[in-house]
Design a protein around this motif. Sequence first.
Motif, mmCIF file in Angstrom:
data_model
loop_
_atom_site.group_PDB
_atom_site.id
_atom_site.type_symbol
_atom_site.label_atom_id
_atom_site.label_comp_id
_atom_site.label_asym_id
_atom_site.label_seq_id
_atom_site.Cartn_x
_atom_site.Cartn_y
_atom_site.Cartn_z
ATOM 1 N N UNK A 1 -9.465 3.133 -4.458
ATOM 2 C CA UNK A 1 -10.508 3.582 -3.934
ATOM 3 C C UNK A 1 -10.571 4.932 -3.461
ATOM 4 N N UNK A 2 -9.555 5.457 -4.003
ATOM 5 C CA UNK A 2 -9.125 6.921 -3.583
ATOM 6 C C UNK A 2 -8.237 7.224 -2.314
ATOM 7 N N UNK A 3 -7.821 6.022 -1.610
ATOM 8 C CA UNK A 3 -6.702 5.989 -0.678
ATOM 9 C C UNK A 3 -5.572 6.175 -1.499
ATOM 10 N N UNK A 4 -4.504 6.808 -0.718
ATOM 11 C CA UNK A 4 -3.050 7.176 -1.049
ATOM 12 C C UNK A 4 -2.451 6.771 0.207
ATOM 13 N N UNK B 1 -1.869 6.284 5.424
ATOM 14 C CA UNK B 1 -2.722 5.995 4.340
ATOM 15 C C UNK B 1 -4.075 7.310 4.502
ATOM 16 N N UNK B 2 -3.910 8.220 3.426
ATOM 17 C CA UNK B 2 -4.965 9.093 3.340
ATOM 18 C C UNK B 2 -6.359 8.245 2.799
ATOM 19 N N UNK B 3 -7.160 8.555 3.582
ATOM 20 C CA UNK B 3 -8.548 8.100 3.271
ATOM 21 C C UNK B 3 -9.618 9.127 3.078
ATOM 22 N N UNK B 4 -10.121 9.500 1.898
ATOM 23 C CA UNK B 4 -11.032 10.410 1.305
ATOM 24 C C UNK B 4 -12.343 10.472 2.302
ATOM 25 N N UNK C 1 -11.247 14.405 -2.150
ATOM 26 C CA UNK C 1 -10.345 13.667 -2.779
ATOM 27 C C UNK C 1 -8.893 14.150 -2.593
ATOM 28 N N UNK C 2 -8.034 12.884 -2.859
ATOM 29 C CA UNK C 2 -6.612 13.290 -2.536
ATOM 30 C C UNK C 2 -6.007 14.321 -3.529
ATOM 31 N N UNK C 3 -6.581 14.291 -4.757
ATOM 32 C CA UNK C 3 -6.435 15.087 -5.846
ATOM 33 C C UNK C 3 -6.673 16.837 -5.525
ATOM 34 N N UNK C 4 -7.736 16.891 -4.783
ATOM 35 C CA UNK C 4 -8.206 18.176 -4.049
ATOM 36 C C UNK C 4 -7.522 18.672 -2.830
ATOM 37 N N UNK C 5 -6.710 17.909 -2.333
ATOM 38 C CA UNK C 5 -6.108 18.431 -1.143
ATOM 39 C C UNK C 5 -5.243 19.619 -1.583
ATOM 40 N N UNK C 6 -5.055 20.467 -0.572
ATOM 41 C CA UNK C 6 -4.180 21.802 -1.006
ATOM 42 C C UNK C 6 -2.998 21.465 -1.364
ATOM 43 N N UNK C 7 -2.067 22.219 -2.122
ATOM 44 C CA UNK C 7 -0.832 21.790 -2.779
ATOM 45 C C UNK C 7 0.255 21.678 -1.671
ATOM 46 N N UNK D 1 3.303 10.242 -1.867
ATOM 47 C CA UNK D 1 2.095 9.387 -1.733
ATOM 48 C C UNK D 1 1.743 8.518 -3.023
ATOM 49 N N UNK D 2 1.320 7.222 -3.041
ATOM 50 C CA UNK D 2 0.934 6.408 -4.178
ATOM 51 C C UNK D 2 -0.546 5.857 -3.777
ATOM 52 N N UNK D 3 -1.077 5.601 -4.960
ATOM 53 C CA UNK D 3 -2.582 5.244 -4.642
ATOM 54 C C UNK D 3 -2.294 3.663 -4.326
ATOM 55 N N UNK D 4 -3.267 3.112 -3.323
ATOM 56 C CA UNK D 4 -3.585 1.839 -2.694
ATOM 57 C C UNK D 4 -4.649 1.191 -3.140
#
Length: 57
Positions: free
Chosen positions: A6-9, A17-20, A34-40, A54-57
């Motif tokens: 659900x987009x959480x990592x 847990x990062x919750x978008x 989204x996690x993918x859009x966080x700065x590098x 981080x891993x998807x949950x």
Amino acid sequence: MEPVTDGKYKCAKCGYVYDPGKGDSKHGIEPGTRFEDLPKNWKCPRCRKDKDMFRPV
């Protein structure tokens, strides 16, 4: 194939847990980011590990 998420990592080090839906207001990340859009250079707010911990949950 990507796991269904659900987009959480989750940080493999500390369990944060990062919750978008919430973002990361302490670090200027708006809800809906989204996690993918966080700065590098974004790091876990709890243990400061890099995004690759981080891993998807």
